[in-house]
Write an enzyme that holds these catalytic residues in place. Structure first.
Site, PDB file in Angstrom:
ATOM      1  CD  GLU A 137      -4.576  -9.812   3.899  1.00  0.00           C
ATOM      2  OE1 GLU A 137      -4.993 -10.458   2.909  1.00  0.00           O
ATOM      3  OE2 GLU A 137      -3.427  -9.366   3.974  1.00  0.00           O
ATOM      4  N   GLY A 182       3.482  -3.132   7.955  1.00  0.00           N
ATOM      5  CA  GLY A 182       3.986  -3.460   9.277  1.00  0.00           C
ATOM      6  C   GLY A 182       5.419  -3.913   9.179  1.00  0.00           C
ATOM      7  CB  THR A 199      -0.929   0.040   1.219  1.00  0.00           C
ATOM      8  OG1 THR A 199      -0.156  -0.177   2.382  1.00  0.00           O
ATOM      9  CG2 THR A 199      -2.009  -1.003   1.122  1.00  0.00           C
TER      10      THR A 199
END
Lengths: 724, 724
Positions: free
Chosen positions: B464, B208, B160
């Site tokens: 997700e 992350g 992203t």
């Protein structure tokens, strides 16, 4: 030093999508701003006070590093803000119209909101001072209120205990009378009270301002009079800390209860009392007294006076309803502006242009009903607050008019405030969270502004009557209405909010109610009268059902407590139905009443769109309630959904202007996503530069920990291993 | 020093209410514990690993001060935990069966859960290593996987961007091929890639582990080949930090994106690439290659192999569904135990005994359906995961069987996982928050354990596949089913989860479906077959409605995109209806299949109670869907509510045992309210002692700020004021 992110500078212009949205509005947002503020003058005054805070030379009010500070530092800085705020108020004369009491000045709420951060002193003015005013006698007020005004005395309201919440009768803290001349502790002139926390569960827990800030607490305790008789709970002013050095008074232990999900500037506190001695006259003595012999007496006060303190509690609930409007207005401002800026998903398979996410029907269906609710709650909170003020005025006049205020009238407004508090805070809590989710990943960021707003808001469904408990109180009152209809004594109800129930309840009880929705076409569903009638019917039907269920259960031999318990789930439906009727009705009539005053025909059109959307959406959402007895048929249910879609289309061009009308400055909004200029991405990236985790390069966890893995080889597989 | 709260010591016995609840259970909780763990051996192994963590002599795994640390300190300590965890794994041979790769060992998930705190390295094993395994060729795997195993290479998955989320085709990061021998940057042997973030919106954002922890990132970027042709997005392994000193590589800027609403141990990161050079062979080359001339080629791989990577994505979703079960199991454990201990409201007007709040019907109605959902989601996640494993196995065999796996079969399981992910995470996110609210004020405390669990969980509805977007994908697939029914090509669907739709959809399309619910009495509603049929009918009806709505809109001249957009809201209803059918069906059949294996008749009875409650509750909640076309009539709707009440009564005596069966240790639960021994109030009070705001007496805000007000007189009203 960390390497700084090269963001290519910060644009000085407004995001073009947002600018474009603003050109599409069909009404004047300024007029609605004035409506929210109360008048054009009030808007100007608010902006003045906001500028005063924003431009304060001490810079203490800057909120930019809020998300990066430890909770303890936030609390300390919030105290600094409070002190500076009082200094400012003194310097510009806030309070000069109220004998120096800033917290009773009409500017106070405005300037506190302008600070846009929670102050640990909040309970002092929201509960402590009002409590002295409403429950203490004149002499006590003369003694204590000037100390409050001067901020020598800072107080809190200490009711709940760690083992006891809303069941006030269950409180365990004791205040035991001791006569002057008794041996041992408590021998003071005129007699005294010994305050005790006799059990672990009786430790006071939760009161805001109690932990570290206040030096006095209004403690709710069981009064044990001179004869050793338990007279039930009363209020006692207990000094908790020295006025000289803020040290704890003898026998008092208090502190902060620890961090919470939100609202962490506030030092919600605990307090344990071990033989704490206070003078007899520290008992709040307006409605009951104990003389120096320890004799307890209830004062004969007018019925009206005792009703007034009841009204105060309802006013707090109406403030909470207004708060639910404000929070939803904040949430929708952030989410709708962001949805106009954010683009995602190609317009078509070949296109390289992405859609504004605000154009997706499901995004509109998620946000516009919340926008409508935010407006709706405003009109309702205002109306209820006006009604309460009017009742209060009639009571204060003690005229014949005041005396004519019936139990039914007070009961009905109690039902209204309870139902609205429960419904509106539930919708607002879920709604601002849904606004956050509607912003996708970025809503998860502290810099989005959502997390702090949401987590602080979450207390509202619980405080001042838990949202799950209030419906019971609503129904208790409305069942009285059913009974009065049965016995034909409906006169008192005619003056109340609940009067709309009289007709249909009577018809249903007589088996004459065979009504169905008259809408004969899709267009006919887009009509306030049609929708209002549907809400009216539903509320009456659910109410009558609950009455019958309890009646039948008892008739079948169930104990009343069990029948009541079995009906609890349905009661929450009744309360919601009652709220929904009131909300829709007050929304529609509120717009009508305002028409031609602060707002013109263009504003009325768009507000009516919102009202219709609100009405349609909540039928769509709870359509089972309307289908079950055939009031709506399947076709009408489908029309409701189709009409909701039409209303979404109508509101779409005005969506951004409708949130602009809230006139929430960037300073107050504190949101990278909701900025007025729409420069969302630069703002998100700039915010990450302030993250203390980025202060050094590499990060603070490398040298001592990660290096052991990557360089020293702690994680290397050697092939020789033992087994557990 | 602060004055310590005298709590009167900590009881060594279990709260008597809770002890009493446990005597009432009609089944053996241990059997269900084994069921959750997979086997009795697995339970023992889990408890061993939990003890290892809890008793680790370094004490680094202690979570008691979690709520009191600054976010930066939490992150650093979580890195320390990770390093110690790997050390422990090495010492006891975790990974010895997987060539030293601890993260592929079946013990790994268990021991990570035993830590009960979020590790910043999470994305390394959840996304980075699996990505190398599934998308890199054999030679690449041989090079990189040993580095991962040894924790020299720590990776993240960087997809992203700050301006781009789930629309992968919209990503802007570029990887441009440069041939060996070219002048300037990127001249390395065999050719290279130049990675760039060409715009502000292309900055990688959210991954992350990217910010401060990893030294490599699997970067998703548009591939520009040697001919300058854009070949769409591919994966590139980019080294972000030096393996020697963790300093940033040339051209890479990355850091932490800042604090979030939750999950703050994790360093979600940003990364900007400015002419970052990586070798040509750092492109993941299993499915596509670029040779040293810059020529792009898609590899011809078997259909099966390409399906496998698709299966991986679905497995992540099924893991998320299992996670929703686990979170609800935690939430209900806390709330139900607390509700058994908490007493509020007198039993009658004269009584001094208060009710356990678990005895209120509305509290049961709030918590027991969530308890049922927690169990239900477990059976479903397990089933889906088994189905996915079976498909994967068939594909890996590359046997004839593998080849027979049809697009329809893969599509259907995609619809299943998408629908379940969307529904279950919505229910879990709302549900754990509702468990918190059901604990009243104390649920607001960090020491309750709820705030951290909830805020961390909140990512799940978004990641997700956003829960608002997934229904679209579900319906896209199910509309194919409608089409196949119309053209009579239903054979492939017979093997799928969606086969239950075939009959009713066909009947409805032929106008033959006039079905209504056959239940002729209240008791008849408490039947799994009756409920299953209702869910089946509803899902089919809503699906056919959407198909017809789109068809009609297009027939009336709407563009397909607009018709699709207009149907989005209804699609979410279809997806929910599909989920609800699957959830209920798999719950009921899952219990049956397990009967006589790990659980006996006593357990089956209570699990069946939960299944019926689940089935009844969700009809009650969305009763409009069942009433609208007359499938249920008003009487049946009322029976559903009455039966729900009956099920609440049935479950009541087993409620505590049903949460005990989760066997979540106090170490993992981290909840003052949910403690196994029920000593709630001492635990709450003990927790407040750890609050750093109580470290000094008076508090840290007094000397510098409050004193100015109380002692120095900053707030004193002098009567002389100027005006603004």
């Amino acid at each position: 030093m960390a390497r700084n992110l090269p963001t290519g500078g910060y644009p000085l212009t407004t995001n073009s999508d947002l600018a474009n949205e603003r050109t599409k509005a069909t009404f004047d947002p300024n007029k609605i701003t004035n409506l929210f503020d109360g008048s054009p003058t009030a808007t100007i005054r608010r902006r003045q006070l906001e500028a005063l805070i924003r431009n304060d030379p001490t810079n203490i009010f800057c909120n930019e590093d809020n998300a990066y500070l430890h909770r303890t530092d936030r609390h300390v800085r919030a105290l600094a803000k409070h002190v500076r705020l009082i200094e400012l108020c003194r310097s510009i004369g806030i309070g000069s119209k109220t004998n120096g009491e800033v917290v009773l000045d009409e500017d106070w709420t405005t300037i506190v909101e302008a600070v846009a951060d929670d102050l640990p002193t909040y309970l002092h003015w929201v509960m402590f001072v009002p409590n002295i005013i409403s429950l203490c006698d004149e002499e006590q007020q003369k003694l204590w209120l000037p100390m409050c005004r001067d901020w020598r005395m800072i107080g809190c309201y200490a009711q709940t205990e760690v083992g006891h919440g809303s069941n006030v009768r269950g409180l365990e803290t004791t205040a035991t009378f001791v006569k002057e001349g008794s041996k041992g502790e408590g021998d003071i002139k005129g007699g005294s009270w010994i305050i005790n926390s006799p059990t672990l569960t009786s430790i006071k827990f939760w009161p805001g301002t109690l932990g570290r800030t206040c030096n006095h607490a209004m403690v709710i305790a069981k009064l044990i009079d001179g004869d050793g008789v338990d007279r039930g709970v009363h209020n006692f002013l207990v000094q908790t800390r020295s006025l000289q050095d803020h040290s704890l008074m003898p026998g008092v232990t208090c502190g902060d209860i620890g961090p919470k999900i939100g609202y962490n500037n506030m030092d919600n506190g605990f307090a344990k009392f071990e033989n704490v001695v206070i003078p007899r006259r520290n008992m709040a003595m307006r409605f009951a007294t104990v003389d120096d012999d320890g004799t307890y007496e209830k004062k004969t006060v007018s019925d009206a006076a005792s009703k007034i303190s009841y009204i105060t509690m309802m006013q707090v609930r109406s403030m909470i309803v207004m708060g639910s409007s404000k929070s939803l207005r904040m949430g929708t401002t952030m989410a709708i502006r962001y949805s106009a800026v954010r683009r995602q998903g190609f317009k078509s398979a070949d296109s390289k242009e992405e859609n504004q996410i605000l154009d997706y029907k499901q995004q509109q269906h998620r946000l516009f009903p919340l926008l409508a609710a935010a407006y709706c709650f405003f009109f309702n909170a205002r109306k209820v607050s006006e009604n309460l003020k009017a009742i209060e005025k009639r009571l204060m006049n003690l005229s014949d008019d005041g005396a004519t205020i019936t139990k039914t009238e007070v009961g009905s407004i109690h039902a209204t405030t309870s139902a609205l508090k429960s419904f509106c805070t539930t919708i607002a809590a879920d709604g601002i969270e849904d606004c956050r989710k509607a912003c996708g990943g970025h809503g998860f960021l502290q810099s989005s502004g959502f997390p702090e707003m949401i987590t602080a808001y979450l207390q509202n469904p619980t405080v001042e009557g838990d949202n799950q408990m209030l419906p019971m109180q609503v129904v208790k009152i409305l069942l009285k209405l059913v009974k009065d209809v049965q016995s034909g004594k409906t006169k008192d109800w005619e003056k109340t909010d609940a009067k709309y129930l009289l007709g249909p309840v009577e018809a249903m009880l007589n088996g004459k109610e065979e009504k169905s929705c008259p809408a004969a076409s899709k267009d006919a569903m887009m009509d306030a009268d049609v929708l209002r009638a549907a809400y009216q019917h539903r509320a009456a039907r659910l109410l009558v059902n609950v009455a019958q269920q309890i009646q039948n259960d008892v008739a079948e031999g169930k104990a009343f407590e069990d029948a009541w318990n079995g009906a609890l789930i349905q009661m929450s439906r009744v309360s919601r139905a009652h709220s929904a009727y009131l909300l829709f009705d007050n929304f529609v009539s509120g717009i009508q009443e305002e028409s031609g005053k602060m707002i013109g025909p263009n504003e009325v059109i768009v507000l009516n769109d919102l009202a219709l959307l609100f009405g349609l959406y909540w039928i769509e959402k709870e359509v089972g309630d309307f289908l079950e007895d055939g009031y709506l048929n399947a076709e009408q249910a489908a029309w409701t959904r189709a009409c909701t879609l039409i209303m979404l289309d109508r509101i779409r061009p005005n969506a951004v202007a409708l949130v602009d009308a809230n006139d929430i400055s960037d300073f107050r909004l504190k949101s990278a996503l909701g900025r007025y200029d729409g420069n969302v991405y630069p703002a998100i990236l700039e915010a990450s530069k302030k993250d203390p985790l980025n202060a050094t390069e590499p990060g603070p966890g490398y040298e001592k920990h990660l290096k052991r893995l990557i360089v020293d080889g702690v994680g290397v597989y050697t092939g020789t291993t033992s087994r557990l």
